[in-house]
Scaffold this motif. Sequence first.
Motif, PDB file in Angstrom:
ATOM      1  N   LEU A  18       0.874  -1.162   0.000  1.00  0.00           N
ATOM      2  CA  LEU A  18       0.000   0.000   0.000  1.00  0.00           C
ATOM      3  C   LEU A  18       0.914   1.215   0.000  1.00  0.00           C
ATOM      4  CD1 LEU A  18      -0.261   1.651   3.001  1.00  0.00           C
ATOM      5  CD2 LEU A  18      -1.200  -0.561   3.623  1.00  0.00           C
ATOM      6  N   ARG A  19       0.383   2.323  -0.486  1.00  0.00           N
ATOM      7  CA  ARG A  19       1.171   3.547  -0.595  1.00  0.00           C
ATOM      8  C   ARG A  19       0.505   4.638   0.223  1.00  0.00           C
ATOM      9  NH1 ARG A  19       1.007   7.979  -4.271  1.00  0.00           N
ATOM     10  NH2 ARG A  19      -0.824   7.007  -5.213  1.00  0.00           N
ATOM     11  N   ILE A  20       1.293   5.321   1.056  1.00  0.00           N
ATOM     12  CA  ILE A  20       0.786   6.494   1.757  1.00  0.00           C
ATOM     13  C   ILE A  20       0.659   7.606   0.723  1.00  0.00           C
ATOM     14  CG2 ILE A  20       1.199   8.163   3.598  1.00  0.00           C
ATOM     15  CD1 ILE A  20       0.763   5.378   4.686  1.00  0.00           C
ATOM     16  N   ILE A  21      -0.507   8.242   0.631  1.00  0.00           N
ATOM     17  CA  ILE A  21      -0.731   9.163  -0.486  1.00  0.00           C
ATOM     18  C   ILE A  21      -0.652  10.639  -0.129  1.00  0.00           C
ATOM     19  CG2 ILE A  21      -2.041   7.555  -1.910  1.00  0.00           C
ATOM     20  CD1 ILE A  21      -4.592   8.718  -0.814  1.00  0.00           C
ATOM     21  N   GLY A  22      -0.526  10.966   1.167  1.00  0.00           N
ATOM     22  CA  GLY A  22      -0.415  12.373   1.520  1.00  0.00           C
ATOM     23  C   GLY A  22       0.274  12.566   2.852  1.00  0.00           C
ATOM     24  N   GLY A  23       0.706  13.805   3.111  1.00  0.00           N
ATOM     25  CA  GLY A  23       1.272  14.136   4.401  1.00  0.00           C
ATOM     26  C   GLY A  23       2.752  13.836   4.519  1.00  0.00           C
ATOM     27  N   VAL A  45     -10.208   6.125  -3.047  1.00  0.00           N
ATOM     28  CA  VAL A  45     -11.148   6.338  -1.942  1.00  0.00           C
ATOM     29  C   VAL A  45     -10.451   7.062  -0.795  1.00  0.00           C
ATOM     30  CG1 VAL A  45     -12.551   5.171  -0.191  1.00  0.00           C
ATOM     31  CG2 VAL A  45     -12.624   4.399  -2.579  1.00  0.00           C
ATOM     32  N   ARG A  46      -9.224   6.682  -0.479  1.00  0.00           N
ATOM     33  CA  ARG A  46      -8.499   7.360   0.610  1.00  0.00           C
ATOM     34  C   ARG A  46      -8.283   8.833   0.293  1.00  0.00           C
ATOM     35  NH1 ARG A  46      -3.184   5.097   1.497  1.00  0.00           N
ATOM     36  NH2 ARG A  46      -3.578   3.614  -0.181  1.00  0.00           N
ATOM     37  N   GLU A  47      -7.970   9.134  -0.954  1.00  0.00           N
ATOM     38  CA  GLU A  47      -7.765  10.539  -1.333  1.00  0.00           C
ATOM     39  C   GLU A  47      -9.038  11.348  -1.084  1.00  0.00           C
ATOM     40  OE1 GLU A  47      -5.793  13.688  -2.061  1.00  0.00           O
ATOM     41  OE2 GLU A  47      -4.700  11.905  -2.665  1.00  0.00           O
ATOM     42  N   THR A  48     -10.176  10.808  -1.500  1.00  0.00           N
ATOM     43  CA  THR A  48     -11.448  11.501  -1.284  1.00  0.00           C
ATOM     44  C   THR A  48     -11.757  11.631   0.205  1.00  0.00           C
ATOM     45  OG1 THR A  48     -12.321  10.667  -3.385  1.00  0.00           O
ATOM     46  CG2 THR A  48     -13.929  11.442  -1.773  1.00  0.00           C
ATOM     47  N   LEU A  49     -11.617  10.534   0.948  1.00  0.00           N
ATOM     48  CA  LEU A  49     -11.903  10.556   2.380  1.00  0.00           C
ATOM     49  C   LEU A  49     -11.065  11.593   3.101  1.00  0.00           C
ATOM     50  CD1 LEU A  49     -12.943   9.513   5.113  1.00  0.00           C
ATOM     51  CD2 LEU A  49     -11.224   7.695   4.966  1.00  0.00           C
ATOM     52  N   PHE A  50      -9.772  11.630   2.841  1.00  0.00           N
ATOM     53  CA  PHE A  50      -8.924  12.556   3.581  1.00  0.00           C
ATOM     54  C   PHE A  50      -9.062  13.993   3.099  1.00  0.00           C
ATOM     55  CE2 PHE A  50      -7.317   8.567   5.138  1.00  0.00           C
ATOM     56  CZ  PHE A  50      -7.122   8.864   6.476  1.00  0.00           C
ATOM     57  N   ASN A  51      -9.583  14.207   1.912  1.00  0.00           N
ATOM     58  CA  ASN A  51     -10.008  15.560   1.534  1.00  0.00           C
ATOM     59  C   ASN A  51     -11.186  15.987   2.410  1.00  0.00           C
ATOM     60  OD1 ASN A  51      -8.066  15.912  -0.449  1.00  0.00           O
ATOM     61  ND2 ASN A  51      -9.398  15.253  -2.117  1.00  0.00           N
TER      62      ASN A  51
END
Length: 196
Positions: A18-23, A45-51
């Motif tokens: 898995l890849r951490i996509i932000g921060g 989905v993670r990108e949308t959720l953390f937005n």
Amino acid sequence: MSPPRKPRRAAPAGASQLRIIGGLWRGRKLSFLPADGLRPTTDRVRETLFNWLAPMIHDARCLDLFSGSGALGLEALSRGATHCDFVDTNGANLRHISSHLDTLGASDRGHCHNRAATDFLAASPSRWDIVFIDPPFGRELAAPVLTQLADGHLAAQAQVYLECARQEALPTVAPGWTLHREKTAGNVRYLLYHTP
């Protein structure tokens, strides 16, 4: 100033990533072993959720129930959450998450709990700002957890994220919870609730 990172460990044979996509840890790739029912939340989905969570994530205390690969809790820590409790019944999953926390220099910011979600909540006096609920699909595991969370485990104005199969009936949530956001991606339905 972030703590020094330890050397990356070689991925075990047969591992997925898995890849951490932000921060802070954006772009870091972490390995996990495939297991029955393990379905890491996708990058999209993670990108949308953390937005959605961006205004609330800084300094938040998080709970990652049915943590699996740890994708949601690790992403939260990368984006500024203070602490995350990872809860799963699979000890191998939790050993991987613990190893990732160590590698990322964040072992003091995350704790792993090898228990069923309902047992963990029954024994814990803690309250959380953000809770991630992403159980294996089709097993009706979310409903009892949602009931327990509403009984004194949430900080004021907490956020509760739920991920389920698109065709599954949604469990009932407590009075006063409001559906803030909802989307679908393929077979996945994901929702974010605000609580009083």
